[in-house]
Design a protein around this motif. Structure first.
Motif, mmCIF file in Angstrom:
data_model
loop_
_atom_site.group_PDB
_atom_site.id
_atom_site.type_symbol
_atom_site.label_atom_id
_atom_site.label_comp_id
_atom_site.label_asym_id
_atom_site.label_seq_id
_atom_site.Cartn_x
_atom_site.Cartn_y
_atom_site.Cartn_z
ATOM 1 N N VAL A 76 28.413 30.648 -12.256
ATOM 2 C CA VAL A 76 27.516 29.731 -11.559
ATOM 3 C C VAL A 76 26.347 29.362 -12.457
ATOM 4 O O VAL A 76 25.756 30.212 -13.126
ATOM 5 N N GLN A 121 20.542 24.904 -11.168
ATOM 6 C CA GLN A 121 19.809 23.720 -11.583
ATOM 7 C C GLN A 121 18.738 23.400 -10.544
ATOM 8 O O GLN A 121 19.040 23.344 -9.352
ATOM 9 N N ILE A 166 16.455 20.911 -8.642
ATOM 10 C CA ILE A 166 16.465 19.486 -8.313
ATOM 11 C C ILE A 166 15.042 18.953 -8.413
ATOM 12 O O ILE A 166 14.139 19.444 -7.710
ATOM 13 N N HIS A 203 14.128 23.295 -4.676
ATOM 14 C CA HIS A 203 15.515 23.262 -4.238
ATOM 15 C C HIS A 203 16.379 23.549 -5.468
ATOM 16 O O HIS A 203 16.391 22.755 -6.425
ATOM 17 N N GLU A 219 20.029 24.180 -7.018
ATOM 18 C CA GLU A 219 21.441 23.894 -6.769
ATOM 19 C C GLU A 219 22.310 24.850 -7.577
ATOM 20 O O GLU A 219 22.121 25.010 -8.777
ATOM 21 N N ALA A 220 23.252 25.489 -6.902
ATOM 22 C CA ALA A 220 24.219 26.367 -7.560
ATOM 23 C C ALA A 220 25.483 25.568 -7.843
ATOM 24 O O ALA A 220 26.121 25.045 -6.931
ATOM 25 N N VAL A 221 25.822 25.445 -9.139
ATOM 26 C CA VAL A 221 26.966 24.650 -9.562
ATOM 27 C C VAL A 221 27.991 25.574 -10.206
ATOM 28 O O VAL A 221 27.657 26.373 -11.090
ATOM 29 N N LYS A 270 31.111 21.722 -9.853
ATOM 30 C CA LYS A 270 30.945 21.292 -8.462
ATOM 31 C C LYS A 270 29.752 22.005 -7.832
ATOM 32 O O LYS A 270 29.519 23.187 -8.082
ATOM 33 N N SER A 271 28.996 21.265 -7.044
ATOM 34 C CA SER A 271 27.874 21.852 -6.322
ATOM 35 C C SER A 271 28.407 22.727 -5.194
ATOM 36 O O SER A 271 29.192 22.274 -4.359
ATOM 37 N N ARG A 272 27.995 23.991 -5.187
ATOM 38 C CA ARG A 272 28.485 24.926 -4.179
ATOM 39 C C ARG A 272 27.467 25.173 -3.067
ATOM 40 O O ARG A 272 27.833 25.369 -1.919
ATOM 41 N N LYS A 273 26.182 25.173 -3.444
ATOM 42 C CA LYS A 273 25.165 25.476 -2.450
ATOM 43 C C LYS A 273 23.803 25.063 -2.996
ATOM 44 O O LYS A 273 23.556 25.138 -4.203
ATOM 45 N N THR A 274 22.918 24.608 -2.110
ATOM 46 C CA THR A 274 21.531 24.330 -2.475
ATOM 47 C C THR A 274 20.646 25.365 -1.789
ATOM 48 O O THR A 274 20.692 25.520 -0.568
#
Length: 232
Positions: free
Chosen positions: A65, A68, A70, A84, A86-88, A92-96
């Motif tokens: 993971v 990032q 935002i 915020h 973001e877990a990528v 693919k973005s998995r969760k914010t």
């Protein structure tokens, strides 16, 4: 035997084990710190991030993971801020993740090491740098000694004073009562005379000088130590 019932064969059930990564508050803190250091460049030396809502670690499926932050133009500067993150995973973005953190920053401020009188020249030996916590990213302090060396104090400066641009000025190259060369130019014609200044002056400033030959007072621009220029 015909009397027996139907035969049920047992089959193996295959469970796909999806890789899971743990995102804990320390990883979030590091992601925010890296983001702010990139945003603020050379304005500050170090950034300190304290995650305030230290929730339980978040489990993110999908392998390795990347976190990032935002960008949010409404949330800037130091103090308590909302981020915020973001877990990528695998692109693919998995969760914010919503995070509240306290942000502090330190700089290496330039300070004077001794008492400096107004108009006194500042040398390298008169300066040092100290760690200073600032209240805003766009702080008013000087962090590069090169901006100060060779200039003069614009006001009396006690030892350990963090320097600001308004506290220094270009040095005086001419003082009241100095003998100077008065030069007048027009095209290829140059006229020179000796004079005495009636005021202090920096390069580029206009001061009053007395022509020793004629006794007349003139307004002249300081161009170098012991040299002023008049127009005619």
């Amino acid at each position: 035997s015909a009397s027996r019932g139907p035969i049920h064969r047992a089959t193996d059930t295959v469970v796909d084990r999806v890789a899971v990564s743990e995102v804990n508050p320390d990883l979030i803190r590091k992601a925010i710190q890296k983001y702010l250091e990139s945003e603020w460049g050379h304005k500050v030396k170090t950034v300190h991030v304290t995650v305030l809502d230290t929730a339980d670690p978040v489990m993110i499926p999908g392998g390795t993971v990347e976190l990032q932050v935002i960008p949010n133009s409404l949330e800037e500067g130091l103090g308590r801020r909302m981020f915020h993150v973001e877990a990528v995973a695998n692109g693919k973005s998995r969760k914010t993740i919503q995070v509240v953190a306290d942000i502090a920053a330190m700089i290496d401020a330039v300070v004077v090491t001794r008492f400096l009188k107004a108009d006194e020249l500042i040398d390298m030996s008169d300066l040092k740098t100290v760690g200073l916590r600032v209240q805003q990213v766009n702080h008013p302090f000087i962090i590069d000694q090169g901006e100060v060396i060779g200039k003069s104090a614009s006001r009396p400066l006690p030892p350990e004073t963090p320097l600001r641009p308004a506290f220094v000025k270009p040095p005086l190259v001419i003082k009241k009562g100095d003998r100077v060369l008065i030069e007048a130019r027009r095209g290829g014609l140059s006229i020179r005379a000796n004079g005495v200044t009636k005021a202090n002056g920096q390069v580029g400033q206009t001061v009053t000088v007395t022509n020793l030959d004629s006794g007349r007072e003139l307004r002249a621009k300081v161009v170098a130590p012991s040299l002023v220029e008049v127009e005619f």
